[in-house]
Design an enzyme around this catalytic site. Structure first.
Site, PDB file in Angstrom:
ATOM      1  N   CYS A 167       0.618  -1.145   0.051  1.00  0.00           N
ATOM      2  CA  CYS A 167      -0.019   0.050   0.024  1.00  0.00           C
ATOM      3  C   CYS A 167       0.706   1.296   0.086  1.00  0.00           C
ATOM      4  CB  CYS A 167      -0.804   0.041   1.180  1.00  0.00           C
ATOM      5  SG  CYS A 167      -2.290  -1.317   1.101  1.00  0.00           S
TER       6      CYS A 167
HETATM    7  N1  COA Z   1     -20.669  -9.148   7.129  1.00  0.00           N
HETATM    8  C1  COA Z   1     -21.468  -9.023   8.432  1.00  0.00           C
HETATM    9  N2  COA Z   1     -20.631  -9.184   9.505  1.00  0.00           N
HETATM   10  C2  COA Z   1     -19.364  -9.349   9.263  1.00  0.00           C
HETATM   11  C3  COA Z   1     -18.754  -9.126   8.096  1.00  0.00           C
HETATM   12  C4  COA Z   1     -19.433  -9.035   6.927  1.00  0.00           C
HETATM   13  N3  COA Z   1     -18.768  -8.865   5.692  1.00  0.00           N
HETATM   14  N4  COA Z   1     -17.337  -9.363   8.122  1.00  0.00           N
HETATM   15  C5  COA Z   1     -17.082  -9.668   9.641  1.00  0.00           C
HETATM   16  N5  COA Z   1     -18.239  -9.561  10.316  1.00  0.00           N
HETATM   17  C6  COA Z   1     -18.628  -9.752  11.630  1.00  0.00           C
HETATM   18  C7  COA Z   1     -17.556 -10.737  12.203  1.00  0.00           C
HETATM   19  O1  COA Z   1     -18.041 -12.034  12.262  1.00  0.00           O
HETATM   20  C8  COA Z   1     -17.694 -10.003  13.792  1.00  0.00           C
HETATM   21  O2  COA Z   1     -18.793 -10.605  14.382  1.00  0.00           O
HETATM   22  P1  COA Z   1     -18.536 -11.197  16.049  1.00  0.00           P
HETATM   23  O3  COA Z   1     -18.423  -9.645  16.722  1.00  0.00           O
HETATM   24  O4  COA Z   1     -20.036 -11.451  16.360  1.00  0.00           O
HETATM   25  O5  COA Z   1     -17.392 -11.957  16.363  1.00  0.00           O
HETATM   26  C9  COA Z   1     -17.737  -8.657  13.682  1.00  0.00           C
HETATM   27  O6  COA Z   1     -18.386  -8.475  12.261  1.00  0.00           O
HETATM   28  C10 COA Z   1     -16.528  -7.774  13.713  1.00  0.00           C
HETATM   29  O7  COA Z   1     -15.557  -8.151  13.082  1.00  0.00           O
HETATM   30  P2  COA Z   1     -14.071  -7.691  12.528  1.00  0.00           P
HETATM   31  O8  COA Z   1     -13.356  -8.445  11.530  1.00  0.00           O
HETATM   32  O9  COA Z   1     -13.410  -7.647  14.018  1.00  0.00           O
HETATM   33  O10 COA Z   1     -14.457  -6.358  12.084  1.00  0.00           O
HETATM   34  P3  COA Z   1     -14.012  -4.897  12.068  1.00  0.00           P
HETATM   35  O11 COA Z   1     -14.842  -4.154  12.891  1.00  0.00           O
HETATM   36  O12 COA Z   1     -12.384  -5.138  12.540  1.00  0.00           O
HETATM   37  O13 COA Z   1     -13.698  -4.553  10.702  1.00  0.00           O
HETATM   38  C11 COA Z   1     -12.123  -4.415   8.639  1.00  0.00           C
HETATM   39  C12 COA Z   1     -13.001  -5.118   9.449  1.00  0.00           C
HETATM   40  C13 COA Z   1     -11.344  -5.226   7.955  1.00  0.00           C
HETATM   41  C14 COA Z   1     -12.887  -3.375   7.982  1.00  0.00           C
HETATM   42  C15 COA Z   1     -11.138  -3.361   9.730  1.00  0.00           C
HETATM   43  O14 COA Z   1     -10.652  -4.225  10.683  1.00  0.00           O
HETATM   44  C16 COA Z   1     -10.229  -2.692   9.082  1.00  0.00           C
HETATM   45  O15 COA Z   1     -10.364  -1.876   8.107  1.00  0.00           O
HETATM   46  N6  COA Z   1      -9.040  -2.604   9.309  1.00  0.00           N
HETATM   47  C17 COA Z   1      -7.688  -2.276   8.860  1.00  0.00           C
HETATM   48  C18 COA Z   1      -7.680  -2.722   7.328  1.00  0.00           C
HETATM   49  C19 COA Z   1      -6.488  -2.090   6.899  1.00  0.00           C
HETATM   50  O16 COA Z   1      -6.145  -0.828   6.747  1.00  0.00           O
HETATM   51  N7  COA Z   1      -5.825  -2.862   6.014  1.00  0.00           N
HETATM   52  C20 COA Z   1      -4.957  -2.586   5.251  1.00  0.00           C
HETATM   53  C21 COA Z   1      -5.047  -3.152   3.660  1.00  0.00           C
HETATM   54  S1  COA Z   1      -3.921  -2.629   2.863  1.00  0.00           S
END
Ligand code: COA
Length: 375
Positions: free
Chosen positions: A158
């Site tokens: 990135c």
């Molecule tokens: N639809 C519905 N629910 C979902 C889901 C989806 N597509 N994906 C995950 N969930 C649920 C999970 O099962 C979890 O449920 P639980 O609380 O009952 O266990 C809950 O949502 C939270 O999941 P989590 O993975 O912890 O979500 P989050 O709030 O951390 O968001 C990201 C996920 C990836 C959007 C976030 O962590 C993020 O953006 N992180 C940084 C990413 C980044 O910058 N990466 C760099 C890439 S270059």
């Protein structure tokens, strides 16, 4: 006017015409989930296969801020039987997909700078994924544009574009080149696992170009590069194991770790403080007051991350004017994200205004490019 002071003369953007909304994406994903759960109903009942959970539009928008993403190959991505981009393999005589969109972005930047391709000395193709090992995508772009000199590919995930800008700026500072194109064709749909509920919504496709030149050559207005700083810290929290030593074999074909995988929560927690501290320290080193920065063009991965980082830099919650978002319509476009934000939201700044282009992501890697508008 100096022959060795680097500036950004212009930027360019290529946006694929097709876009996928969250609703379209979730409908396709949930159809896949229903079919999978029906096909494995017996195994799921016996506890030998895990039941898949549906995705939701509300979760995606709330967790990431993403509402849609542009892609080059929409129909196969949305087909629940495929869920991946597909394009015909091109013969060697035909331009490759990455070079094709890279050239379009580069032509946009050159036109905005009023620069002929023949005046450019070097091309860096800086992106998260290269289409092939060699010949370099950069050399193909160079050839297509009719540029003499040299080109090479570089990958810092990135942060590829900001690392590319510093590399280009260093060539200008050292007198090794006077006009350098940093091209970032990011076909992120190709490394995304569209069947993974945790990440299927994250990425989109785009290409950007940044023309870095010696100040005495540059058109006006342009952006003086006040200072650049790069940082890397090893982490397994964002990873893609695809490579030439694990070509598809019965063991590896389709393996999820040969695509993008991440521990999203850990990334969020670890990268926000690292980047906020880096920005503040670098601003101070350059004699800039962080709170006085007119605009932050941040990496576009997650709205919550950007809110926290800009708050720590500016000392208050940033307005859309202070820290513009393109993530909502582009998704995460890897290294191109902060360049798109800059490209679409910089013309209104006044001469003397300072701002920051900043990337962060896998590696971990982070790059800051502080710029000042020169009228
Ligand atoms: N639809 C519905 N629910 C979902 C889901 C989806 N597509 N994906 C995950 N969930 C649920 C999970 O099962 C979890 O449920 P639980 O609380 O009952 O266990 C809950 O949502 C939270 O999941 P989590 O993975 O912890 O979500 P989050 O709030 O951390 O968001 C990201 C996920 C990836 C959007 C976030 O962590 C993020 O953006 N992180 C940084 C990413 C980044 O910058 N990466 C760099 C890439 S270059």
């Amino acid at each position: 006017m100096s022959a060795t002071t680097p500036v950004i003369s212009a930027t360019g953007l290529y946006t694929p015409p097709e876009s996928i909304s969250n609703a379209e994406l979730v409908t396709s994903f949930n159809t896949y989930v229903e079919r999978f759960n029906a096909a494995y109903a017996a195994e799921i009942a016996a506890g030998t296969v895990a039941e898949l959970q549906p995705s939701s539009v509300e979760f995606i928008e709330k967790a990431s801020g993403i509402k849609a993403r542009h892609v080059i190959s929409k129909a196969p991505i949305l087909d629940p039987e495929i869920m991946a981009p597909r394009w015909a393999e091109r013969p060697n005589e035909e331009i490759s997909v990455l070079a094709e969109i890279g050239v379009k972005a580069a032509e946009d930047a050159l036109a905005r700078a009023g620069r002929a391709a023949a005046d450019v000395d070097a091309v860096l193709c800086a992106a998260s994924n290269m289409q092939r090992a060699y010949p370099a995508m950069a050399i193909e772009i160079q050839q297509e544009l009719g540029i003499e000199g040299f080109g090479f590919d570089m990958n810092v995930a990135c942060s590829s574009a900001t690392f590319g800008i510093q590399t280009a700026a260093d060539y200008v500072r050292a007198g090794h080149a006077r006009s350098v194109l940093v091209v970032s064709p990011e076909v992120c749909s190709g490394h995304l696992n569209w069947r993974d509920r945790d990440s299927h919504f994250i990425f989109g496709d785009v290409a950007t170009a940044v023309l870095v030149e010696a100040e005495d050559l540059a058109p006006r207005p342009h952006w003086e590069i006040v200072g650049t700083r790069l940082k890397t810290v090893f982490s397994n929290n964002i990873r893609n194991n695809f490579g030439f030593l694990n070509r598809a074999t019965p063991d590896t074909a389709g393996a999820a770790d040969k695509l993008f995988v991440q521990e999203g929560r850990k990334v969020f927690k670890e990268v926000v403080p690292m980047v906020a501290t880096m920005i503040v320290e670098e601003a101070q080193r350059l004699g800039l007051e962080p709170a006085a920065l007119r605009r932050l063009w941040l990496h576009q991965a997650n709205q919550g991350m950007n809110r926290l980082i800009s708050q720590r830099v500016l000392g208050h919650e940033a307005s859309e004017d202070e820290s513009p978002t393109v993530l909502d319509t582009y998704g995460n476009t890897s290294s191109a994200g902060s360049i798109i934000a800059f490209h679409l939201n910089s013309a209104d700044l006044a001469p003397g205004d300072t701002g920051l282009i900043c990337s962060f992501g896998a590696g971990y890697s982070a790059g800051t490019v502080f710029v000042r508008k020169v009228g």
